[in-house]
Design a protein around this motif. Sequence first.
Motif, mmCIF file in Angstrom:
data_model
loop_
_atom_site.group_PDB
_atom_site.id
_atom_site.type_symbol
_atom_site.label_atom_id
_atom_site.label_comp_id
_atom_site.label_asym_id
_atom_site.label_seq_id
_atom_site.Cartn_x
_atom_site.Cartn_y
_atom_site.Cartn_z
ATOM 1 N N PHE A 1 0.029 2.203 -9.705
ATOM 2 C CA PHE A 1 -0.987 2.388 -8.680
ATOM 3 C C PHE A 1 -2.279 1.697 -9.110
ATOM 4 O O PHE A 1 -2.679 1.796 -10.271
ATOM 5 C CB PHE A 1 -1.299 3.871 -8.440
ATOM 6 N N VAL A 2 -2.924 1.025 -8.168
ATOM 7 C CA VAL A 2 -4.281 0.527 -8.391
ATOM 8 C C VAL A 2 -5.159 1.202 -7.342
ATOM 9 O O VAL A 2 -5.069 0.904 -6.151
ATOM 10 C CB VAL A 2 -4.366 -1.006 -8.270
ATOM 11 N N LYS A 3 -5.982 2.132 -7.820
ATOM 12 C CA LYS A 3 -6.805 2.924 -6.912
ATOM 13 C C LYS A 3 -8.181 2.293 -6.728
ATOM 14 O O LYS A 3 -8.628 1.498 -7.544
ATOM 15 C CB LYS A 3 -6.953 4.347 -7.465
ATOM 16 N N THR A 4 -8.822 2.661 -5.629
ATOM 17 C CA THR A 4 -10.188 2.208 -5.410
ATOM 18 C C THR A 4 -11.119 2.935 -6.375
ATOM 19 O O THR A 4 -10.706 3.874 -7.070
ATOM 20 C CB THR A 4 -10.621 2.466 -3.960
ATOM 21 N N ILE A 5 -12.369 2.509 -6.440
ATOM 22 C CA ILE A 5 -13.376 3.148 -7.289
ATOM 23 C C ILE A 5 -14.337 3.897 -6.383
ATOM 24 O O ILE A 5 -14.985 3.302 -5.513
ATOM 25 C CB ILE A 5 -14.122 2.107 -8.141
ATOM 26 N N SER A 6 -14.430 5.189 -6.579
ATOM 27 C CA SER A 6 -15.260 6.021 -5.709
ATOM 28 C C SER A 6 -16.735 5.899 -6.078
ATOM 29 O O SER A 6 -17.092 5.914 -7.261
ATOM 30 C CB SER A 6 -14.829 7.487 -5.810
ATOM 31 N N ASN A 7 -17.568 5.771 -5.070
ATOM 32 C CA ASN A 7 -19.024 5.754 -5.218
ATOM 33 C C ASN A 7 -19.518 4.783 -6.289
ATOM 34 O O ASN A 7 -20.264 5.165 -7.199
ATOM 35 C CB ASN A 7 -19.533 7.166 -5.537
ATOM 36 N N PRO A 8 -19.120 3.518 -6.226
ATOM 37 C CA PRO A 8 -19.603 2.551 -7.217
ATOM 38 C C PRO A 8 -21.067 2.189 -6.972
ATOM 39 O O PRO A 8 -21.581 2.353 -5.865
ATOM 40 C CB PRO A 8 -18.701 1.333 -6.981
ATOM 41 N N VAL A 9 -21.720 1.679 -8.020
ATOM 42 C CA VAL A 9 -23.104 1.238 -7.877
ATOM 43 C C VAL A 9 -23.131 0.015 -6.962
ATOM 44 O O VAL A 9 -22.417 -0.960 -7.208
ATOM 45 C CB VAL A 9 -23.708 0.882 -9.252
ATOM 46 N N SER B 1 0.852 -1.187 0.000
ATOM 47 C CA SER B 1 0.000 0.000 0.000
ATOM 48 C C SER B 1 0.884 1.231 0.000
ATOM 49 O O SER B 1 1.791 1.355 0.822
ATOM 50 C CB SER B 1 -0.912 0.002 1.223
ATOM 51 N N ILE B 2 0.623 2.142 -0.921
ATOM 52 C CA ILE B 2 1.494 3.308 -1.057
ATOM 53 C C ILE B 2 1.414 4.212 0.166
ATOM 54 O O ILE B 2 2.369 4.919 0.493
ATOM 55 C CB ILE B 2 1.143 4.108 -2.333
ATOM 56 N N TYR C 1 2.641 -3.178 -8.530
ATOM 57 C CA TYR C 1 1.848 -1.987 -8.233
ATOM 58 C C TYR C 1 1.560 -1.907 -6.740
ATOM 59 O O TYR C 1 1.723 -2.874 -5.998
ATOM 60 C CB TYR C 1 0.522 -2.006 -9.015
ATOM 61 N N TYR C 2 1.113 -0.715 -6.321
ATOM 62 C CA TYR C 2 0.733 -0.454 -4.936
ATOM 63 C C TYR C 2 -0.733 -0.028 -4.893
ATOM 64 O O TYR C 2 -1.198 0.716 -5.768
ATOM 65 C CB TYR C 2 1.604 0.652 -4.330
ATOM 66 N N LEU C 3 -1.452 -0.494 -3.896
ATOM 67 C CA LEU C 3 -2.830 -0.059 -3.704
ATOM 68 C C LEU C 3 -2.836 1.386 -3.220
ATOM 69 O O LEU C 3 -1.977 1.798 -2.435
ATOM 70 C CB LEU C 3 -3.540 -0.956 -2.693
ATOM 71 N N ALA C 4 -3.811 2.155 -3.685
ATOM 72 C CA ALA C 4 -3.852 3.577 -3.360
ATOM 73 C C ALA C 4 -5.292 4.060 -3.300
ATOM 74 O O ALA C 4 -6.209 3.390 -3.789
ATOM 75 C CB ALA C 4 -3.070 4.373 -4.404
ATOM 76 N N ASP C 5 -5.475 5.230 -2.694
ATOM 77 C CA ASP C 5 -6.799 5.849 -2.707
ATOM 78 C C ASP C 5 -6.862 6.879 -3.826
ATOM 79 O O ASP C 5 -5.963 6.987 -4.659
ATOM 80 C CB ASP C 5 -7.150 6.448 -1.343
ATOM 81 N N GLY C 6 -7.937 7.665 -3.834
ATOM 82 C CA GLY C 6 -8.203 8.517 -4.987
ATOM 83 C C GLY C 6 -7.280 9.705 -5.178
ATOM 84 O O GLY C 6 -7.318 10.336 -6.240
#
Length: 213
Positions: A122-130, A52-53, A109-114
């Motif tokens: 970087f692999v970021k999360t997805i904000s406000n997904p359905v 995680s970054i 890669y490193y996990l990251a936020d927005g």
Amino acid sequence: MAESTTIEYLCKFCRAVVEVFGPQYLRSPNAEDTTRILAQNEAREFYGMLGSIDCLHWAWKNCPFAWQGMYKGAKGGCSVCSNVFAKLVEGHAPPVNFKVNGRQYNKGYYLADGIYPRWSTFVKTISNPVPGGKNSYFAKCQEACRKDVEQAFGVLKSLFAVVRQGPLAAVDHQVPVAWAAFLNMRQEIRDPQVHQELQKDLVEHLWRLKGNA
């Protein structure tokens, strides 16, 4: 004991610690370390993940006021990310090759936020997904895995000041093999298309596994 004497011998002690333990504990991950990390994260279905970054930042206590916007952290204050991609750009990082959703990748890669840029590393999360869909499931898995890594790192920070305050040893930068290769790798790291493809492949990969469970 006088303050100056105490400081002098504390500095000598710190230099001795770096000299004795630096080669083993105050260094970048080698090929063996990288293989172990990749295997642990592959067991959680995040192929090619190195960590995680957010665990690679150190607080910058005396950050100049003019630079505070540039180095503002996600939780406020100023922080500096360690030179996590330095050896990769210089061509000296351990190789990372993996396949996900039928596509081959050659960089970990490193996990990251927005807040982080759309880089291939970087692999970021997805904000406000359905809710209930594949994007929502990916975001849940990504954030859970990221928090596990950060919580484990938080325990280390509470126990060891060197992790909390930054490394005592200097970062060992090696000269790039060639400037053309250096610039090409730098461009590959900052490739937003690969960033998008990797995120989509991981979304499909995790969703397929959920369906087969």
